[in-house]
Design an enzyme around this catalytic site. Sequence first.
Site, PDB file in Angstrom:
ATOM      1  N   GLY A   1       3.010  -0.879   4.262  1.00  0.00           N
ATOM      2  CA  GLY A   1       3.034   0.525   3.884  1.00  0.00           C
ATOM      3  C   GLY A   1       4.456   0.987   3.641  1.00  0.00           C
ATOM      4  O   GLY A   1       5.044   0.733   2.587  1.00  0.00           O
ATOM      5  N   GLY A   2       5.032   1.675   4.626  1.00  0.00           N
ATOM      6  CA  GLY A   2       6.346   2.312   4.488  1.00  0.00           C
ATOM      7  C   GLY A   2       7.432   1.460   3.830  1.00  0.00           C
ATOM      8  O   GLY A   2       8.118   1.929   2.914  1.00  0.00           O
TER       9      GLY A   2
ATOM     10  N   GLU B   1      -6.753   4.523   7.651  1.00  0.00           N
ATOM     11  CA  GLU B   1      -6.684   5.970   7.381  1.00  0.00           C
ATOM     12  C   GLU B   1      -7.988   6.484   6.785  1.00  0.00           C
ATOM     13  O   GLU B   1      -8.380   7.627   7.043  1.00  0.00           O
ATOM     14  CB  GLU B   1      -5.463   6.260   6.493  1.00  0.00           C
ATOM     15  CG  GLU B   1      -4.179   6.114   7.306  1.00  0.00           C
ATOM     16  CD  GLU B   1      -3.025   5.499   6.556  1.00  0.00           C
ATOM     17  OE1 GLU B   1      -2.984   5.577   5.308  1.00  0.00           O
ATOM     18  OE2 GLU B   1      -2.139   4.918   7.225  1.00  0.00           O
TER      19      GLU B   1
ATOM     20  N   ASN C   1       0.873  -1.182   0.000  1.00  0.00           N
ATOM     21  CA  ASN C   1       0.000   0.000   0.000  1.00  0.00           C
ATOM     22  C   ASN C   1       0.908   1.230   0.000  1.00  0.00           C
ATOM     23  O   ASN C   1       1.487   1.565   1.035  1.00  0.00           O
ATOM     24  CB  ASN C   1      -0.902  -0.021   1.236  1.00  0.00           C
ATOM     25  CG  ASN C   1      -1.746   1.233   1.349  1.00  0.00           C
ATOM     26  OD1 ASN C   1      -1.772   2.062   0.429  1.00  0.00           O
ATOM     27  ND2 ASN C   1      -2.436   1.390   2.468  1.00  0.00           N
ATOM     28  N   TRP C   2       0.999   1.882  -1.143  1.00  0.00           N
ATOM     29  CA  TRP C   2       1.906   3.032  -1.259  1.00  0.00           C
ATOM     30  C   TRP C   2       1.317   4.298  -0.632  1.00  0.00           C
ATOM     31  O   TRP C   2       2.000   5.303  -0.517  1.00  0.00           O
ATOM     32  CB  TRP C   2       2.258   3.290  -2.725  1.00  0.00           C
ATOM     33  CG  TRP C   2       3.165   2.251  -3.325  1.00  0.00           C
ATOM     34  CD1 TRP C   2       3.779   1.215  -2.670  1.00  0.00           C
ATOM     35  CD2 TRP C   2       3.586   2.153  -4.699  1.00  0.00           C
ATOM     36  NE1 TRP C   2       4.546   0.489  -3.556  1.00  0.00           N
ATOM     37  CE2 TRP C   2       4.441   1.041  -4.800  1.00  0.00           C
ATOM     38  CE3 TRP C   2       3.305   2.903  -5.853  1.00  0.00           C
ATOM     39  CZ2 TRP C   2       5.032   0.665  -6.017  1.00  0.00           C
ATOM     40  CZ3 TRP C   2       3.889   2.532  -7.063  1.00  0.00           C
ATOM     41  CH2 TRP C   2       4.752   1.418  -7.138  1.00  0.00           C
TER      42      TRP C   2
ATOM     43  N   HIS D   1      -9.620   0.962   4.884  1.00  0.00           N
ATOM     44  CA  HIS D   1      -8.298   1.123   5.493  1.00  0.00           C
ATOM     45  C   HIS D   1      -8.398   2.042   6.708  1.00  0.00           C
ATOM     46  O   HIS D   1      -9.212   2.983   6.723  1.00  0.00           O
ATOM     47  CB  HIS D   1      -7.304   1.691   4.473  1.00  0.00           C
ATOM     48  CG  HIS D   1      -5.898   1.713   5.007  1.00  0.00           C
ATOM     49  ND1 HIS D   1      -5.423   2.752   5.763  1.00  0.00           N
ATOM     50  CD2 HIS D   1      -4.909   0.805   4.918  1.00  0.00           C
ATOM     51  CE1 HIS D   1      -4.171   2.473   6.115  1.00  0.00           C
ATOM     52  NE2 HIS D   1      -3.834   1.302   5.613  1.00  0.00           N
TER      53      HIS D   1
HETATM   54  P1  13P Z   1       3.048   0.660   7.622  1.00  0.00           P
HETATM   55  O1  13P Z   1       3.598  -0.610   7.035  1.00  0.00           O
HETATM   56  O2  13P Z   1       3.740   1.887   7.124  1.00  0.00           O
HETATM   57  O3  13P Z   1       2.956   0.562   9.121  1.00  0.00           O
HETATM   58  O4  13P Z   1       1.541   0.783   7.094  1.00  0.00           O
HETATM   59  C1  13P Z   1       0.698  -0.296   7.203  1.00  0.00           C
HETATM   60  C2  13P Z   1      -0.518  -0.042   6.393  1.00  0.00           C
HETATM   61  O5  13P Z   1      -1.347   0.790   6.749  1.00  0.00           O
HETATM   62  C3  13P Z   1      -0.682  -0.785   5.140  1.00  0.00           C
HETATM   63  O6  13P Z   1      -1.968  -0.633   4.634  1.00  0.00           O
END
Ligand code: 13P
Length: 252
Positions: A237-238, A101, A12-13, A99
Amino acid sequence: MHSHSRPVLAANWKMNLGTVEAGAFLDGFLSRYAPRDDRTVILFPSALVVSTVRDGTRKRPDIQLGVQNVSTEEKGAFTGENSAAMAAGAGASFVLVGHSERRHVFGEADAQAAQKCARVVEHGLVPLLCVGETIEQRERGETGEVVLHQLRAGLSMLSHEAIRDMIVAYEPVWAIGTGRTATPQDATDVHLVLRAALAGLVGEDARGIPLLYGGSVNAKNSSALLAAHEVDGLLVGGASLDPVQWAEICGS
Ligand code: 13P
């Protein structure tokens, strides 16, 4: 131990990697990760970059594509939104729904997650429904209740077949972007709860629904998380923004 035989590694970018950066990412990643038929790799770029990534992976049909969000609506006067039909037309096969967010930064409710899942399926795409508790909810002992409510509500408009074919991700809010990863046991505990609920809905077919873990996954902890009982994949994510680290994770 995997209940699902092909691990799913999903990147997930978020709002990172524009057209130019995505091109550079693919150069770095594709040269380090050779196609493997024992896993599924899915990239979730910005909707504006999906066609770039689709073109850049033309010779790599093993790399799947998704978008991070779609509208609840079919089409019309919804300035700034992208429809499920547009996502399909741009080359996406998967859509992230619910998600953390979207829920906590943009105030999306379960009802919208349900409508989005239905819209996505209507257009032949696969929803990847995300669920997860906040730290306060965990400390109050409400984790199971919270994720079950999000799961049941998110799936409420889907048929048996659509549920059987979907993907679910457990992403504890306190682990996202914090460097505080859940332990493999934490992931297993919640995944068992999710699996049991899915079995209540679709019986034996629940075994084949990939349950991903997400939250501060990196190349150092990915193997242990992936090896955990009931963990069928990872949503990253990161660490997925770095082509070297992402290639390592995809190889784990
Ligand atoms: P991180 O891997 O940056 O903690 O993010 C996780 C995420 O929300 C993937 O959807």
